[in-house]
Motif scaffolding. Structure first.
Motif, PDB file in Angstrom:
ATOM      1  N   GLN A 139       0.828  -1.206   0.000  1.00 21.33           N
ATOM      2  CA  GLN A 139       0.000   0.000   0.000  1.00 21.33           C
ATOM      3  C   GLN A 139       0.865   1.259   0.000  1.00 21.33           C
ATOM      4  O   GLN A 139       0.604   2.200  -0.751  1.00 21.33           O
ATOM      5  CB  GLN A 139      -0.920   0.005   1.226  1.00 21.33           C
ATOM      6  CG  GLN A 139      -2.075  -0.973   1.144  1.00 21.33           C
ATOM      7  CD  GLN A 139      -2.888  -0.976   2.433  1.00 21.33           C
ATOM      8  OE1 GLN A 139      -2.343  -1.128   3.531  1.00 21.33           O
ATOM      9  NE2 GLN A 139      -4.188  -0.809   2.308  1.00 21.33           N
ATOM     10  N   ASN A 140       1.892   1.290   0.851  1.00 18.24           N
ATOM     11  CA  ASN A 140       2.758   2.461   0.923  1.00 18.24           C
ATOM     12  C   ASN A 140       3.492   2.703  -0.395  1.00 18.24           C
ATOM     13  O   ASN A 140       3.548   3.831  -0.888  1.00 18.24           O
ATOM     14  CB  ASN A 140       3.769   2.301   2.062  1.00 18.24           C
ATOM     15  CG  ASN A 140       3.207   2.700   3.413  1.00 18.24           C
ATOM     16  OD1 ASN A 140       2.751   3.824   3.599  1.00 18.24           O
ATOM     17  ND2 ASN A 140       3.208   1.775   4.357  1.00 18.24           N
ATOM     18  N   ILE A 165      -3.752   0.291 -12.074  1.00 19.75           N
ATOM     19  CA  ILE A 165      -3.555   1.692 -11.695  1.00 19.75           C
ATOM     20  C   ILE A 165      -2.601   2.386 -12.669  1.00 19.75           C
ATOM     21  O   ILE A 165      -2.860   3.502 -13.138  1.00 19.75           O
ATOM     22  CB  ILE A 165      -3.025   1.789 -10.256  1.00 19.75           C
ATOM     23  CG1 ILE A 165      -4.144   1.429  -9.267  1.00 19.75           C
ATOM     24  CG2 ILE A 165      -2.500   3.197  -9.957  1.00 19.75           C
ATOM     25  CD1 ILE A 165      -3.689   1.319  -7.826  1.00 19.75           C
ATOM     26  N   LEU A 166      -1.511   1.716 -13.010  1.00 28.92           N
ATOM     27  CA  LEU A 166      -0.553   2.291 -13.952  1.00 28.92           C
ATOM     28  C   LEU A 166      -1.171   2.447 -15.338  1.00 28.92           C
ATOM     29  O   LEU A 166      -0.956   3.454 -16.021  1.00 28.92           O
ATOM     30  CB  LEU A 166       0.695   1.416 -14.031  1.00 28.92           C
ATOM     31  CG  LEU A 166       1.591   1.408 -12.786  1.00 28.92           C
ATOM     32  CD1 LEU A 166       2.736   0.427 -12.964  1.00 28.92           C
ATOM     33  CD2 LEU A 166       2.121   2.807 -12.483  1.00 28.92           C
ATOM     34  N   ALA A 167      -1.954   1.441 -15.751  1.00 28.25           N
ATOM     35  CA  ALA A 167      -2.606   1.515 -17.059  1.00 28.25           C
ATOM     36  C   ALA A 167      -3.616   2.653 -17.094  1.00 28.25           C
ATOM     37  O   ALA A 167      -3.736   3.369 -18.101  1.00 28.25           O
ATOM     38  CB  ALA A 167      -3.302   0.189 -17.370  1.00 28.25           C
ATOM     39  N   THR A 168      -4.334   2.832 -15.991  1.00 31.24           N
ATOM     40  CA  THR A 168      -5.314   3.920 -15.905  1.00 31.24           C
ATOM     41  C   THR A 168      -4.631   5.273 -16.031  1.00 31.24           C
ATOM     42  O   THR A 168      -5.076   6.149 -16.776  1.00 31.24           O
ATOM     43  CB  THR A 168      -6.083   3.851 -14.567  1.00 31.24           C
ATOM     44  OG1 THR A 168      -6.779   2.597 -14.481  1.00 31.24           O
ATOM     45  CG2 THR A 168      -7.091   4.990 -14.461  1.00 31.24           C
ATOM     46  N   VAL A 223      -7.599   6.509  -8.405  1.00 28.13           N
ATOM     47  CA  VAL A 223      -6.584   7.313  -9.091  1.00 28.13           C
ATOM     48  C   VAL A 223      -7.197   8.106 -10.244  1.00 28.13           C
ATOM     49  O   VAL A 223      -6.797   9.245 -10.501  1.00 28.13           O
ATOM     50  CB  VAL A 223      -5.425   6.411  -9.580  1.00 28.13           C
ATOM     51  CG1 VAL A 223      -5.834   5.549 -10.738  1.00 28.13           C
ATOM     52  CG2 VAL A 223      -4.210   7.248  -9.952  1.00 28.13           C
ATOM     53  N   GLU A 224      -8.196   7.526 -10.924  1.00 34.40           N
ATOM     54  CA  GLU A 224      -8.865   8.278 -11.987  1.00 34.40           C
ATOM     55  C   GLU A 224      -9.599   9.485 -11.414  1.00 34.40           C
ATOM     56  O   GLU A 224      -9.524  10.586 -11.967  1.00 34.40           O
ATOM     57  CB  GLU A 224      -9.857   7.393 -12.737  1.00 34.40           C
ATOM     58  CG  GLU A 224     -10.570   8.143 -13.857  1.00 34.40           C
ATOM     59  CD  GLU A 224     -11.734   7.391 -14.473  1.00 34.40           C
ATOM     60  OE1 GLU A 224     -12.236   7.846 -15.514  1.00 34.40           O
ATOM     61  OE2 GLU A 224     -12.156   6.367 -13.910  1.00 34.40           O
ATOM     62  N   MET A 225     -10.296   9.287 -10.308  1.00 39.65           N
ATOM     63  CA  MET A 225     -11.034  10.388  -9.704  1.00 39.65           C
ATOM     64  C   MET A 225     -10.098  11.534  -9.330  1.00 39.65           C
ATOM     65  O   MET A 225     -10.403  12.707  -9.583  1.00 39.65           O
ATOM     66  CB  MET A 225     -11.781   9.919  -8.449  1.00 39.65           C
ATOM     67  CG  MET A 225     -12.637  11.002  -7.811  1.00 39.65           C
ATOM     68  SD  MET A 225     -13.432  10.493  -6.262  1.00 39.65           S
ATOM     69  CE  MET A 225     -14.561   9.215  -6.859  1.00 39.65           C
ATOM     70  N   LEU A 243       4.046   5.747  -5.481  1.00 40.94           N
ATOM     71  CA  LEU A 243       4.260   5.728  -6.925  1.00 40.94           C
ATOM     72  C   LEU A 243       3.122   6.436  -7.657  1.00 40.94           C
ATOM     73  O   LEU A 243       3.366   7.277  -8.534  1.00 40.94           O
ATOM     74  CB  LEU A 243       4.368   4.280  -7.417  1.00 40.94           C
ATOM     75  CG  LEU A 243       4.546   4.093  -8.929  1.00 40.94           C
ATOM     76  CD1 LEU A 243       5.803   4.802  -9.414  1.00 40.94           C
ATOM     77  CD2 LEU A 243       4.581   2.608  -9.278  1.00 40.94           C
ATOM     78  N   ALA A 244       1.879   6.104  -7.311  1.00 46.67           N
ATOM     79  CA  ALA A 244       0.732   6.691  -8.005  1.00 46.67           C
ATOM     80  C   ALA A 244       0.639   8.196  -7.795  1.00 46.67           C
ATOM     81  O   ALA A 244       0.410   8.953  -8.740  1.00 46.67           O
ATOM     82  CB  ALA A 244      -0.561   6.014  -7.540  1.00 46.67           C
ATOM     83  N   THR A 245       0.835   8.652  -6.562  1.00 44.48           N
ATOM     84  CA  THR A 245       0.752  10.096  -6.303  1.00 44.48           C
ATOM     85  C   THR A 245       1.913  10.840  -6.971  1.00 44.48           C
ATOM     86  O   THR A 245       1.754  11.978  -7.421  1.00 44.48           O
ATOM     87  CB  THR A 245       0.738  10.393  -4.796  1.00 44.48           C
ATOM     88  OG1 THR A 245       1.865   9.762  -4.159  1.00 44.48           O
ATOM     89  CG2 THR A 245      -0.534   9.869  -4.145  1.00 44.48           C
ATOM     90  N   PHE A 246       3.078  10.184  -7.045  1.00 43.68           N
ATOM     91  CA  PHE A 246       4.225  10.784  -7.732  1.00 43.68           C
ATOM     92  C   PHE A 246       3.930  10.950  -9.219  1.00 43.68           C
ATOM     93  O   PHE A 246       4.208  12.003  -9.812  1.00 43.68           O
ATOM     94  CB  PHE A 246       5.463   9.913  -7.530  1.00 43.68           C
ATOM     95  CG  PHE A 246       6.670  10.390  -8.287  1.00 43.68           C
ATOM     96  CD1 PHE A 246       7.366  11.528  -7.879  1.00 43.68           C
ATOM     97  CD2 PHE A 246       7.117   9.714  -9.416  1.00 43.68           C
ATOM     98  CE1 PHE A 246       8.480  11.972  -8.581  1.00 43.68           C
ATOM     99  CE2 PHE A 246       8.225  10.152 -10.123  1.00 43.68           C
ATOM    100  CZ  PHE A 246       8.911  11.289  -9.700  1.00 43.68           C
TER     101      PHE A 246
END
Length: 249
Positions: free
Chosen positions: A127-128, A218-221, A174-176, A133-136
């Motif tokens: 999760q961390n 998530i990465l694909a999105t 992540v899309e939102m 990664l996603a927020t970056f």
């Protein structure tokens, strides 16, 4: 009267041990329009949710985003805000009053689980890492540096309609958040308590396979959203160039 305009959506899959406490906690803060979206539970999640005072609908197709989407199709006409909340008991709802207060200034209010050392410790390494990664990547692509992708979020109904959510899986959050930046929403992240899930098994971080699938989605999105955003920028520039040339003729 304001509390009556908030519609709570709780996606649930086999969380009979925690869902009642979650519903009761929401009711304690005055929230009464609570919908549990059952995503295929085989335990007593549905029965316990009904007995606790929540309305329950089913979504047979698996997927976090699918369950959330089913919930927003059933929003009462007199509701202006939607609160998304997990049913596993991991969200500490004590900060809900701050969420409600923030509706005077913001369109999207997010719970930041990573704001405290205790919250970060309660989150799994998967999760961390995934959140960082996603927020970056959102920061690089959209210029807004989120701290978390937490499930506890309150959004204005009209803003959610502007976002036009497309994802039906793990890419929902992540899309939102990426689209919220594109739509120019006023965003706030509020530190919230977080604890390890109180029951059931994680659909994402509970297995290596689940973690890999969620990360890939998530990465694909983000990739799709970024390419779409890039194309819109290119089209805008092409139109500007076309307009300049027309003025020169």
């Amino acid at each position: 009267m304001f509390l009556e305009r908030i519609f709570v959506i709780i996606p649930v899959l086999n969380e009979e041990n925690t869902i009642v406490n979650v519903i009761k906690s929401l009711q304690f803060y005055g929230l009464t329009k609570i919908m549990v979206v059952d995503n295929g539970s085989t335990d007593k999640s549905v029965e316990k949710s009904i007995n606790a005072g929540a309305k329950v609908i089913g979504e047979p197709i698996a997927g976090y985003g699918r369950a959330c989407w089913r919930g927003i199709q059933n929003i009462p006409l007199n509701c202006d805000w939607i609160l998304f909340c997990d049913g596993d008991g991991s969200d500490d709802l004590k900060q809900l009053p701050k969420f409600l207060e923030a509706t005077n200034k913001y369109d999207l209010i997010l719970g930041d689980r990573r704001a405290t050392k205790a919250g970060r410790s309660a989150m799994t390494p998967v999760q961390n890492f995934g959140n960082k990664l996603a927020t970056f990547l959102i920061g690089l692509g959209w210029g807004y540096w989120y701290q978390d992708l937490g499930p506890l979020r309150l959004i204005r109904k009209s803003s959610l309609e502007r976002i036009k959510m497309q994802d039906r899986g793990f890419g929902w959050t992540v899309e939102m958040q990426a689209r919220a930046v594109e739509c120019g929403l006023k965003i706030s992240e509020i530190p919230v308590g977080y604890r390890r899930r109180q029951g059931g098994r994680s659909k994402i971080s509970g297995t290596i396979k689940g973690s890999f699938q969620a990360g890939t989605i998530i990465l694909a999105t983000l990739g799709k959203l970024y390419l779409k955003r890039l194309w819109q920028i290119i089209k805008f520039q092409l139109n500007i160039n076309k307009w300049i040339k027309s003025r020169q003729i």
